[in-house]
Design a protein around this motif. Structure first.
Motif, PDB file in Angstrom:
ATOM      1  N   ASP A 128       0.878  -1.148   0.000  1.00 19.33           N
ATOM      2  CA  ASP A 128       0.000   0.000   0.000  1.00 19.33           C
ATOM      3  C   ASP A 128       0.923   1.206   0.000  1.00 19.33           C
ATOM      4  O   ASP A 128       2.098   1.086   0.312  1.00 19.33           O
ATOM      5  CB  ASP A 128      -0.831  -0.031   1.290  1.00 19.33           C
ATOM      6  CG  ASP A 128      -2.022   0.888   1.193  1.00 19.33           C
ATOM      7  OD1 ASP A 128      -2.245   1.457   0.119  1.00 19.33           O
ATOM      8  OD2 ASP A 128      -2.729   1.027   2.201  1.00 19.33           O
ATOM      9  N   HIS A 129       0.406   2.361  -0.340  1.00 18.59           N
ATOM     10  CA  HIS A 129       1.294   3.513  -0.275  1.00 18.59           C
ATOM     11  C   HIS A 129       0.552   4.797   0.039  1.00 18.59           C
ATOM     12  O   HIS A 129      -0.650   4.899  -0.170  1.00 18.59           O
ATOM     13  CB  HIS A 129       2.060   3.666  -1.583  1.00 18.59           C
ATOM     14  CG  HIS A 129       1.172   3.918  -2.766  1.00 18.59           C
ATOM     15  ND1 HIS A 129       0.621   2.892  -3.489  1.00 18.59           N
ATOM     16  CD2 HIS A 129       0.734   5.052  -3.326  1.00 18.59           C
ATOM     17  CE1 HIS A 129      -0.111   3.394  -4.462  1.00 18.59           C
ATOM     18  NE2 HIS A 129      -0.075   4.709  -4.394  1.00 18.59           N
ATOM     19  N   THR A 130       1.266   5.747   0.563  1.00 19.66           N
ATOM     20  CA  THR A 130       0.699   7.064   0.801  1.00 19.66           C
ATOM     21  C   THR A 130       1.545   8.032  -0.003  1.00 19.66           C
ATOM     22  O   THR A 130       2.770   7.912  -0.022  1.00 19.66           O
ATOM     23  CB  THR A 130       0.782   7.469   2.281  1.00 19.66           C
ATOM     24  OG1 THR A 130       2.154   7.630   2.639  1.00 19.66           O
ATOM     25  CG2 THR A 130       0.157   6.419   3.174  1.00 19.66           C
ATOM     26  N   LEU A 131       0.894   8.941  -0.656  1.00 19.59           N
ATOM     27  CA  LEU A 131       1.603   9.916  -1.486  1.00 19.59           C
ATOM     28  C   LEU A 131       0.806  11.203  -1.513  1.00 19.59           C
ATOM     29  O   LEU A 131      -0.349  11.225  -1.918  1.00 19.59           O
ATOM     30  CB  LEU A 131       1.763   9.381  -2.915  1.00 19.59           C
ATOM     31  CG  LEU A 131       2.244  10.378  -3.965  1.00 19.59           C
ATOM     32  CD1 LEU A 131       3.568  10.996  -3.573  1.00 19.59           C
ATOM     33  CD2 LEU A 131       2.367   9.710  -5.317  1.00 19.59           C
ATOM     34  N   GLU A 132       1.416  12.261  -1.018  1.00 17.61           N
ATOM     35  CA  GLU A 132       0.742  13.554  -1.034  1.00 17.61           C
ATOM     36  C   GLU A 132       1.727  14.592  -1.530  1.00 17.61           C
ATOM     37  O   GLU A 132       2.909  14.556  -1.198  1.00 17.61           O
ATOM     38  CB  GLU A 132       0.271  13.939   0.374  1.00 17.61           C
ATOM     39  CG  GLU A 132      -0.593  12.900   1.082  1.00 17.61           C
ATOM     40  CD  GLU A 132      -1.935  12.667   0.418  1.00 17.61           C
ATOM     41  OE1 GLU A 132      -2.427  13.573  -0.287  1.00 17.61           O
ATOM     42  OE2 GLU A 132      -2.493  11.560   0.593  1.00 17.61           O
ATOM     43  N   LEU A 133       1.222  15.519  -2.323  1.00 13.55           N
ATOM     44  CA  LEU A 133       2.061  16.608  -2.811  1.00 13.55           C
ATOM     45  C   LEU A 133       1.625  17.901  -2.126  1.00 13.55           C
ATOM     46  O   LEU A 133       0.426  18.160  -2.009  1.00 13.55           O
ATOM     47  CB  LEU A 133       1.899  16.770  -4.322  1.00 13.55           C
ATOM     48  CG  LEU A 133       2.081  15.521  -5.180  1.00 13.55           C
ATOM     49  CD1 LEU A 133       1.922  15.866  -6.656  1.00 13.55           C
ATOM     50  CD2 LEU A 133       3.445  14.910  -4.941  1.00 13.55           C
ATOM     51  N   PHE A 134       2.596  18.666  -1.683  1.00 10.09           N
ATOM     52  CA  PHE A 134       2.293  19.939  -1.052  1.00 10.09           C
ATOM     53  C   PHE A 134       3.017  21.046  -1.800  1.00 10.09           C
ATOM     54  O   PHE A 134       4.156  20.862  -2.231  1.00 10.09           O
ATOM     55  CB  PHE A 134       2.756  19.938   0.406  1.00 10.09           C
ATOM     56  CG  PHE A 134       2.080  18.880   1.235  1.00 10.09           C
ATOM     57  CD1 PHE A 134       0.818  19.106   1.771  1.00 10.09           C
ATOM     58  CD2 PHE A 134       2.697  17.653   1.456  1.00 10.09           C
ATOM     59  CE1 PHE A 134       0.188  18.126   2.524  1.00 10.09           C
ATOM     60  CE2 PHE A 134       2.066  16.672   2.208  1.00 10.09           C
ATOM     61  CZ  PHE A 134       0.806  16.911   2.740  1.00 10.09           C
ATOM     62  N   GLY A 135       2.344  22.178  -1.966  1.00 11.99           N
ATOM     63  CA  GLY A 135       2.980  23.288  -2.655  1.00 11.99           C
ATOM     64  C   GLY A 135       2.206  24.566  -2.381  1.00 11.99           C
ATOM     65  O   GLY A 135       1.432  24.633  -1.435  1.00 11.99           O
ATOM     66  N   VAL A 136       2.437  25.558  -3.211  1.00 12.04           N
ATOM     67  CA  VAL A 136       1.728  26.824  -3.071  1.00 12.04           C
ATOM     68  C   VAL A 136       0.988  27.075  -4.374  1.00 12.04           C
ATOM     69  O   VAL A 136       1.605  27.100  -5.440  1.00 12.04           O
ATOM     70  CB  VAL A 136       2.713  27.972  -2.796  1.00 12.04           C
ATOM     71  CG1 VAL A 136       1.950  29.285  -2.655  1.00 12.04           C
ATOM     72  CG2 VAL A 136       3.529  27.689  -1.551  1.00 12.04           C
ATOM     73  N   CYS A 137      -0.312  27.246  -4.292  1.00 13.26           N
ATOM     74  CA  CYS A 137      -1.109  27.394  -5.515  1.00 13.26           C
ATOM     75  C   CYS A 137      -0.945  28.779  -6.124  1.00 13.26           C
ATOM     76  O   CYS A 137      -0.439  29.699  -5.483  1.00 13.26           O
ATOM     77  CB  CYS A 137      -2.580  27.105  -5.232  1.00 13.26           C
ATOM     78  SG  CYS A 137      -3.428  28.422  -4.351  1.00 13.26           S
TER      79      CYS A 137
END
Lengths: 144, 144
Positions: A128-137
């Motif tokens: 299983d995996h967790t993947l999140e992207l964080f940035g500034v819109c």
DNA sequence: TACGGTAGTGAGAACGATTCTCATTATTGC
DNA sequence: GCAATAATGAGAATCGTTCTCACTACCGTA
């Protein structure tokens, strides 16, 4: 448990029957009204503000139930707070704005393939995996 | 490996000087001795068991300091517990065994590229990402 | 419409991980 | 050795989340 005598129902109709209560309806309405992720505490406050009397425990229970049924997604935010959001049920990941919380659902078949391959190479199963992207819109870049 | 001296530190205030204390040495030793991720509480117990008298607060402080300096990596486990592990400083991800905690460091250039691309497409900047793989390792499969 | 089994609710206590406080101690440069 | 000060530790404080348990309301059925 007493067998339900429901004649014309499909076999899978052993419905655990989630009842439609005032509180849950209000919670879903609140979630529907927002684009980004919301925390349980935040939702609780918002509902109270609107005059809805809802207990915090109820919020947590309802959110958990919806996560289990796949109706909403949850991510652990920077702190130790979990945040929730109504979501499509298909497998996907999130691109979240660090500042305003605005969220875009993204899917990455390539990533899924890569994950399975890597896991297999190391002899791991049930991966299983967790993947999140964080940035500034874009909006926050302009505003900032 | 060329130690990267942080150019951000002003010349007048010399080394922030992290002192080498008995407690920190013990902590590093304990971390070195294990393959997988360990929680703060777990490390605390282990050290106590060995007769090392160390306060829990000290463990947390030392771990946090090491995370900040890049000496170790941290992942939020299933629950709400954070786990730590000595790590190479290069960017990488983890393939963690759900049962025994054994961990393999993996790198995925393809994923990095995908992440930047997706973010760019949506107008996001300063993009960062979290990616962890969870599964069951070969040893645990056999044992299970 | 009334009834009854039971899922759902809520106030507050319990919990568990982490952080803070502050007096005391140990390390390091000199 | 000495002094300045980073580090320590015991316990209190935080804070998000879960649990308890008596009470309530939903909903299928009579």
């Amino acid at each position: 448990m007493p067998r339900k005598t429901d004649s014309a129902s499909p076999p899978e109709q052993a419905a655990p029957a989630t009842r439609s209560t005032r509180q849950r309806r209000a919670l879903v309405a609140e979630l529907s009204a927002s684009d980004g992720f919301r925390s349980a505490q935040d939702l609780h406050h918002a509902l109270r503000q609107q005059g809805e009397s809802v207990g915090l425990a109820t919020i947590y229970r309802a959110l958990q139930a919806m996560v289990d049924s796949g109706e909403l997604d949850t991510v652990k935010a920077d702190g130790n707070e979990a945040v929730y959001r109504l979501c499509s049920q298909a497998h996907h990941h999130h691109l979240v704005c660090r500042q305003c919380g605005r969220t875009v659902e993204v899917s990455g078949p390539a990533v899924e393939r890569w994950a399975s391959k890597v896991a297999e190479e190391h002899g791991f199963t049930e991966v299983d995996h967790t993947l999140e992207l964080f940035g500034v819109c874009q909006a926050c870049q302009s505003a900032g």
